[in-house]
Motif scaffolding. Structure first.
Motif, PDB file in Angstrom:
ATOM      1  N   UNK A 113     -11.405   9.740   8.389  1.00  0.00           N
ATOM      2  CA  UNK A 113     -10.956   8.751   7.413  1.00  0.00           C
ATOM      3  C   UNK A 113     -11.540   9.063   6.057  1.00  0.00           C
ATOM      4  N   UNK A 114     -10.882   8.522   5.021  1.00  0.00           N
ATOM      5  CA  UNK A 114     -11.402   8.660   3.663  1.00  0.00           C
ATOM      6  C   UNK A 114     -11.580   7.252   3.121  1.00  0.00           C
ATOM      7  N   UNK A 115     -12.714   7.013   2.491  1.00  0.00           N
ATOM      8  CA  UNK A 115     -12.919   5.693   1.889  1.00  0.00           C
ATOM      9  C   UNK A 115     -13.470   5.863   0.485  1.00  0.00           C
ATOM     10  N   UNK A 116     -12.914   5.081  -0.442  1.00  0.00           N
ATOM     11  CA  UNK A 116     -13.437   5.100  -1.808  1.00  0.00           C
ATOM     12  C   UNK A 116     -14.067   3.738  -2.079  1.00  0.00           C
ATOM     13  N   UNK A 117     -15.318   3.763  -2.481  1.00  0.00           N
ATOM     14  CA  UNK A 117     -16.080   2.520  -2.702  1.00  0.00           C
ATOM     15  C   UNK A 117     -15.945   1.563  -1.531  1.00  0.00           C
ATOM     16  N   UNK A 118     -15.980   2.086  -0.339  1.00  0.00           N
ATOM     17  CA  UNK A 118     -15.928   1.248   0.854  1.00  0.00           C
ATOM     18  C   UNK A 118     -14.539   0.855   1.308  1.00  0.00           C
ATOM     19  N   UNK A 119     -13.526   1.218   0.512  1.00  0.00           N
ATOM     20  CA  UNK A 119     -12.151   0.842   0.867  1.00  0.00           C
ATOM     21  C   UNK A 119     -11.475   2.026   1.556  1.00  0.00           C
ATOM     22  N   UNK A 120     -11.304   1.907   2.899  1.00  0.00           N
ATOM     23  CA  UNK A 120     -10.754   3.038   3.658  1.00  0.00           C
ATOM     24  C   UNK A 120      -9.248   3.149   3.439  1.00  0.00           C
ATOM     25  N   UNK A 121      -8.789   4.372   3.310  1.00  0.00           N
ATOM     26  CA  UNK A 121      -7.354   4.578   3.055  1.00  0.00           C
ATOM     27  C   UNK A 121      -6.508   4.259   4.282  1.00  0.00           C
ATOM     28  N   UNK A 122      -7.127   4.275   5.454  1.00  0.00           N
ATOM     29  CA  UNK A 122      -6.311   4.045   6.649  1.00  0.00           C
ATOM     30  C   UNK A 122      -6.559   2.674   7.266  1.00  0.00           C
ATOM     31  N   UNK A 123      -7.131   1.788   6.451  1.00  0.00           N
ATOM     32  CA  UNK A 123      -7.347   0.446   7.011  1.00  0.00           C
ATOM     33  C   UNK A 123      -6.000  -0.299   7.018  1.00  0.00           C
ATOM     34  N   UNK A 124      -5.870  -1.299   7.894  1.00  0.00           N
ATOM     35  CA  UNK A 124      -4.609  -2.040   7.950  1.00  0.00           C
ATOM     36  C   UNK A 124      -4.351  -2.746   6.619  1.00  0.00           C
ATOM     37  N   UNK A 125      -3.118  -2.754   6.202  1.00  0.00           N
ATOM     38  CA  UNK A 125      -2.768  -3.445   4.959  1.00  0.00           C
ATOM     39  C   UNK A 125      -2.862  -2.565   3.736  1.00  0.00           C
ATOM     40  N   UNK A 126      -3.400  -1.381   3.894  1.00  0.00           N
ATOM     41  CA  UNK A 126      -3.463  -0.471   2.743  1.00  0.00           C
ATOM     42  C   UNK A 126      -2.097   0.204   2.611  1.00  0.00           C
ATOM     43  N   UNK A 127      -1.455   0.010   1.471  1.00  0.00           N
ATOM     44  CA  UNK A 127      -0.116   0.575   1.321  1.00  0.00           C
ATOM     45  C   UNK A 127       0.004   1.384   0.035  1.00  0.00           C
ATOM     46  N   UNK A 128       1.214   1.829  -0.221  1.00  0.00           N
ATOM     47  CA  UNK A 128       1.399   2.702  -1.391  1.00  0.00           C
ATOM     48  C   UNK A 128       1.140   1.970  -2.702  1.00  0.00           C
ATOM     49  N   UNK A 129       1.330   0.648  -2.673  1.00  0.00           N
ATOM     50  CA  UNK A 129       1.092  -0.120  -3.903  1.00  0.00           C
ATOM     51  C   UNK A 129      -0.403  -0.128  -4.217  1.00  0.00           C
ATOM     52  N   UNK A 130      -1.186  -0.391  -3.176  1.00  0.00           N
ATOM     53  CA  UNK A 130      -2.643  -0.394  -3.376  1.00  0.00           C
ATOM     54  C   UNK A 130      -3.117   1.012  -3.755  1.00  0.00           C
ATOM     55  N   UNK A 131      -2.515   2.014  -3.133  1.00  0.00           N
ATOM     56  CA  UNK A 131      -2.890   3.397  -3.452  1.00  0.00           C
ATOM     57  C   UNK A 131      -2.643   3.681  -4.928  1.00  0.00           C
ATOM     58  N   UNK A 132      -1.459   3.243  -5.410  1.00  0.00           N
ATOM     59  CA  UNK A 132      -1.130   3.487  -6.817  1.00  0.00           C
ATOM     60  C   UNK A 132      -2.073   2.714  -7.726  1.00  0.00           C
ATOM     61  N   UNK A 133      -2.479   1.531  -7.258  1.00  0.00           N
ATOM     62  CA  UNK A 133      -3.425   0.734  -8.051  1.00  0.00           C
ATOM     63  C   UNK A 133      -4.748   1.471  -8.213  1.00  0.00           C
TER      64      UNK A 133
END
Lengths: 484, 276
Positions: free
Chosen positions: B72-92
């Motif tokens: 997994x990859x996490x930035x500042x504790x926010x994992x990219x593969x956690x549930x609810x993480x989507x392309x909108x949040x990624x773009x944010x």
């Protein structure tokens, strides 16, 4: 969002990207084709709508389509007819008009007093008579029948006239012979009425009858109006009030027979002055269709059916003409049972015209819906595909830096939708601007509006699907770059 | 501003629905990228760009990496593969924290100013310095790289992903680049990832950088018909947690004009850009 600076900038940039040099021509061609086809389709719809609308209005407004003159061979026939059919006719929405009939190609009609002529929705009974005045172009003549200022006392002065309905271009000889025939008809009618009348009274009435008939002059209806196409066989219109005078004289027991002679006076200006009440429908006839004493048969009795043709809504969101088929079948049946119609062709003409107009309206709308919806979905779809194919790399690059998926989807949804809106507002607006609102009711806008909404709603998921690569969980720039 | 990447291995990424790439760590099974400059060194096709893209959220299965198991990859504790993480949040995340300088220089087919407004747009005043009539699409490769650098690199963002930023640039522009980097590091930049083939050797031997770890990259189902297939490749990661001295040396090395004149010129340009 729609009015923020970011959104407007993004919008402008998206348009600039679409209209960049390398894709400009192709995109302009696509848009122009779309606009042209859609504009032409809308224009064609509008023009056909106006055409069918005016035809529809013409048919709905045709007064002759509210009357059918049905033949009664003898008084017995008529009585049987009344007994057997009156109720049924009422159920079908028709009413027998008592104060008029056609005999020997002449219409005999009661002329209402000036006080009854005005629009009186409460009166109810006079609608049909007023409409008949309209059909036979005698509204003006009916208004002038009672000489103005004569109704001060019990005596009223009326014009001694009949209205020549379709004799404007006839030669003098024919007109003269018509008049002679009409006068002898009237004399015959009066004689028929005078059965069972004592000798003295008969002599007096005969003298007065002579006064009335001799005095009678030809008056033209409205000279500018052509005879009604469906009733052109009618030659003259005779006020039935003259017959009422004779009937009153016959029944009046209160006046001395000698004084009766003074009760109808003729003047050199061919007017007749008589007791006001003598001009009204005799009491024995009030509210009745059968003028029993007036033994003029075969006669054609008018059936008044105001609701024969009515506008009716169709599920394709337009109004066409609803025809009372039960009534039409009924009179058709009557025709073949010996109650001939004064103009049988008319009943077929009505059906044909209604069917043709309804077919035209239907096909115009169906064609419009099918073409407009298919174009309204297909072309925006092509525009979206075009935008996706030519801009996917750019948009992917853009999304790499900014979160603008929703805005981009909205922009590429709005672009074709606003083009559609432009056409659907522009064509009717242009029409109203140059032609005015005449003949173009607001109904016309309804299908335009509905197809616009349907196309816009239908295009929404299609647009999302076109840009689905940007709405998934994966933004794969490598895959998007492959398209370059 | 906190800036911390935590990566757990083995990291498996499905690429284009056709083949998968697996990143393994030679020592241990987790990596942390904190403040400083990280230099990735490896052969062509070893997966450096792919790895950066994974970190920068510009490639890979953003929200679905979790299904492969441990990675997994996490930035500042926010994992990219956690549930609810989507392309909108990624773009944010990309928009707010990441500065991505791509290997393949690319522009929107509109004017330079439009490009700046749409791709960055963080500084209204800076907007004015970009031309409305110049279309960067038509420029040469080096020129494009220069312009894109001006547009993209933003000292307000804490993470910069720099994929071969110097490859087409001349000495003057390289100098300018290092000055920018130094300046940004003094303002808000915390972590910079860096790939460059020419500087590879130099950095390996540089006393400011120390070896951090090695990634083993295994590609499956790719180029099946190619024989022999290379089974795995390696990416070496070097770390410099106190990079200012390194920046200063690079600036000095690339200075070919009179030192004072160059500094004045560059500072003048930069100050104008930063203060306005």
């Amino acid at each position: 969002m729609l009015f923020s600076r970011d959104f407007s900038i993004l919008q402008v940039v998206c348009l600039k990207m679409l209209f960049r040099k390398s894709t400009r021509k192709r995109f302009v061609c696509l848009v122009v084709t779309f606009m042209f086809l859609m504009g032409f389709n809308t224009y064609s719809y509008v023009m056909t709508f106006i055409k069918t609308e005016s035809l529809k209005k013409e048919v709905l407004d045709e007064k002759a389509f509210k009357f059918f003159f049905i033949r009664q061979r003898t008084p017995d026939d008529f009585e049987k007819f009344l007994a057997g059919s009156r109720q049924q006719l009422r159920e079908l929405g028709a009413e027998i008009v008592g104060k008029a009939f056609i005999y020997q190609n002449n219409l005999y009609i009661h002329v209402l007093a000036p006080s009854e002529l005005g629009p009186d929705p409460g009166a109810g009974g006079n609608d049909a008579i007023l409409l008949l005045y309209g059909i036979f172009n005698m509204t003006q003549a009916a208004r002038e029948f009672y000489v103005e200022g004569s109704g001060a006392g019990d005596q009223t002065r009326v014009k001694g006239m009949y209205i020549d309905y379709n004799g404007v271009s006839l030669s003098k000889e024919i007109i003269q012979s018509r008049q002679t025939a009409l006068k002898s008809d009237l004399a015959d009618i009066a004689d028929m009425m005078l059965t069972d009348v004592g000798d003295k009274r008969r002599d007096v009435i005969n003298t007065l009858k002579q006064r009335i008939t001799d005095n009678m002059k030809r008056a033209q209806g409205n000279e500018k109006s052509e005879p009604n196409l469906y009733l052109s066989r009618v030659e003259s219109v005779v006020p039935m009030n003259y017959l009422h005078i004779l009937e009153h004289l016959k029944q009046d027991n209160t006046t001395d027979v000698i004084d009766l002679l003074d009760s109808v006076k003729s003047y050199p200006d061919s007017t007749i002055e008589t007791d006001s009440r003598y001009l009204n429908v005799p009491e024995s006839y009030l509210g009745k269709a059968l003028y029993a004493d007036i033994d003029m048969y075969p006669r054609y009795v008018p059936l008044y059916i105001p609701g024969l043709l009515m506008p009716q809504w169709n599920w394709l969101l337009y109004q066409n003409i609803h025809i009372n088929d039960d009534f039409m079948n009924y009179i058709n049946g009557m025709h073949f049972k010996g109650h001939y119609l004064f103009s049988y062709e008319k009943s077929h003409i009505i059906r044909d015209r209604v069917r043709n107009i309804n077919d035209d309206i239907w096909s115009n709308h169906l064609h419009f819906y099918l073409t407009d919806l298919s174009m309204g979905i297909a072309f925006p779809f092509m525009i979206s595909l075009f935008a996706f194919i030519h801009l996917k790399t750019e948009i992917a690059f853009l999304l790499m830096y900014k979160n603008r998926v929703r805005e981009i989807l909205l922009i590429f949804w709005m672009l074709p939708v606003s083009l559609m809106l432009l056409i659907k507002c522009g064509v009717p607006a242009g029409f109203y601007l140059f032609m005015g609102t005449k003949g173009a009711p607001a109904d016309m806008i309804l299908p335009l509006f509905v197809t616009f909404l349907a196309a816009a709603a239908g295009f929404y998921p299609i647009n999302r699907w076109c840009f689905s690569q940007f709405t998934g969980d994966t933004l794969n720039l490598y895959a998007l770059h492959k398209g370059r | 501003m906190r800036s911390l990447f935590e990566v757990k291995f083995p990291l498996v990424v499905k690429w284009d629905d056709k083949f998968t790439i697996t990143f393994n760590l030679q020592k241990g099974n987790a990596l942390e990228f904190k403040g400083g400059v990280y230099f990735l060194h490896g052969d062509n096709g070893s997966g450096k760009t792919t790895f950066l893209n994974l970190l920068a959220l510009t490639a890979g299965d953003v929200g679905k990496g979790g299904k492969t198991g441990a990675g997994s990859v996490a930035y500042n504790g926010e994992a990219y593969n956690r549930p609810g993480f989507n392309h909108i949040r990624a773009a944010e995340l990309r928009e707010r924290y990441f500065c991505i300088f791509p290997q393949k220089v690319f522009f929107l087919p509109v004017s330079t100013r439009d490009n700046y407004i749409i791709l960055n747009g963080s500084d209204r005043n800076r907007e004015e310095s970009f031309s409305l009539k110049e279309y960067p699409d038509l420029l040469s490769g080096g020129q494009q790289q220069k312009v894109l650098m001006d547009i993209i690199l933003d000292e307000k963002k804490p993470v910069w992903f720099l994929d071969e930023p110097l490859s087409n640039l001349d000495a003057e522009r390289r100098h300018y680049f290092w000055v920018m980097l130094e300046k940004a590091y003094k303002i808000n930049l915390r972590t910079a990832f860096f790939i460059d083939h020419w500087m590879g050797k130099e950095i390996k031997n540089d006393r400011h950088f120390c070896f951090y770890n090695t990634l083993q990259v295994v590609t499956e189902n790719r180029q099946k018909d190619n024989v022999p297939e290379i089974e795995s490749r390696y990416i070496e990661i070097y770390e410099n947690n106190v990079p200012l001295e390194f920046f200063a040396r690079q600036i000095e090395e690339h200075l070919f004009l009179k030192p004072d004149a160059a500094k004045e010129m560059i500072n003048g340009v930069l100050c104008k850009g930063l203060t306005t």
